[in-house]
Design an enzyme around this catalytic site. Sequence first.
Site, mmCIF file in Angstrom:
data_model
loop_
_atom_site.group_PDB
_atom_site.id
_atom_site.type_symbol
_atom_site.label_atom_id
_atom_site.label_comp_id
_atom_site.label_asym_id
_atom_site.label_seq_id
_atom_site.Cartn_x
_atom_site.Cartn_y
_atom_site.Cartn_z
ATOM 1 N N MET A 97 13.804 -9.305 -1.135
ATOM 2 C CA MET A 97 13.614 -9.007 -1.880
ATOM 3 C C MET A 97 14.156 -9.689 -3.515
ATOM 4 O O MET A 97 13.944 -9.675 -4.680
ATOM 5 C CB MET A 97 14.937 -7.904 -2.620
ATOM 6 C CG MET A 97 15.790 -6.624 -1.482
ATOM 7 S SD MET A 97 14.487 -5.950 -1.133
ATOM 8 C CE MET A 97 14.572 -4.871 -3.028
ATOM 9 N N ARG A 98 12.213 -10.865 -3.545
ATOM 10 C CA ARG A 98 11.959 -11.491 -4.002
ATOM 11 C C ARG A 98 10.705 -11.045 -4.303
ATOM 12 O O ARG A 98 10.037 -11.163 -2.655
ATOM 13 C CB ARG A 98 12.652 -12.915 -4.221
ATOM 14 C CG ARG A 98 13.836 -12.748 -3.927
ATOM 15 C CD ARG A 98 14.283 -12.921 -5.290
ATOM 16 N NE ARG A 98 14.288 -13.450 -6.196
ATOM 17 C CZ ARG A 98 14.800 -13.169 -6.911
ATOM 18 N NH1 ARG A 98 15.257 -12.062 -7.180
ATOM 19 N NH2 ARG A 98 14.373 -14.042 -8.302
ATOM 20 N N HIS A 116 6.405 -1.667 4.549
ATOM 21 C CA HIS A 116 7.933 -0.637 3.539
ATOM 22 C C HIS A 116 7.521 1.114 3.467
ATOM 23 O O HIS A 116 7.325 1.794 4.317
ATOM 24 C CB HIS A 116 6.177 -0.886 2.217
ATOM 25 C CG HIS A 116 6.675 -0.269 0.984
ATOM 26 N ND1 HIS A 116 7.061 -0.762 0.177
ATOM 27 C CD2 HIS A 116 5.982 0.946 0.342
ATOM 28 C CE1 HIS A 116 7.396 0.641 -0.937
ATOM 29 N NE2 HIS A 116 6.264 1.302 -0.710
ATOM 30 N N GLN A 180 11.852 5.345 12.250
ATOM 31 C CA GLN A 180 10.330 4.768 12.305
ATOM 32 C C GLN A 180 10.024 3.001 12.577
ATOM 33 O O GLN A 180 9.484 2.453 12.923
ATOM 34 C CB GLN A 180 9.524 5.559 11.821
ATOM 35 C CG GLN A 180 9.025 7.136 11.808
ATOM 36 C CD GLN A 180 9.830 7.595 13.250
ATOM 37 O OE1 GLN A 180 8.981 6.742 14.316
ATOM 38 N NE2 GLN A 180 10.108 8.153 14.695
#
Length: 223
Positions: A97-98, A116, A180
Amino acid sequence: MRISVATSLSLGILVSGSGTNLQAIIDAIECKALSAMIKVVISNRVDAYGLERARQHGLPTVVISHKDFPSREAFEAELVNTLNTYGVTLVVLAGFMRLLSPFFIRSFPQRIMNIHPALLPAFPGTHAQRQALERGVRIAGATVHLVDEEVDHGPIIVQAAVPVYPDDTEETLSARILAQEHRIYPQAIQLYAAGRVVLQGNRVVILNESQSPDSALRSPAPT
Ligand code: GRF
């Protein structure tokens, strides 16, 4: 451009949270569905459960907290040093999370993968599943791509699609997409490890891709 891969692909996996994608990659390696070695798991958060998952499988872990560095550059320089020290040839972002600057991206050209929880180029950025629900799409999904200097952007390697149902919440849709993700991240890394990921401009071509031109996901399903 065919991406050349050394005899065994050496992964450095970056996590910030629960690390279920890391777990899927570990499991794929252990059951020999993925020919790669995890050289190091790095987290910017000491409390990331992904670190515990790595330890349970005897994998080296390193915590590099962005809070310990005066600048993004200094933080990323330490990340790059550590990845190089462990001999990493593919950097795998698994819920890291950077935001990473061009300096970091250029340190591993065509050698950074990201996952993503959306069908890119739709819904980049945070809360992708919430964005999909708010937009009212009938089909959502996940994308594995090579990382370029834009956020959630770069040549796409694998995508998987899932239906969106009227009673979905962010949580239920996220869970359906995550299931998935756990399939396509090991798949994408294995394609890369096998030298089947070929860059043509800003597109990836998969060598010897099997095709099923009549398959489709319809949502809502036909009744
Ligand atoms: C996943 O949804 C991934 O797509 C996003 O962050 C989440 C990480 O989940 N980039 P986990 O830490 O792998 O469980």
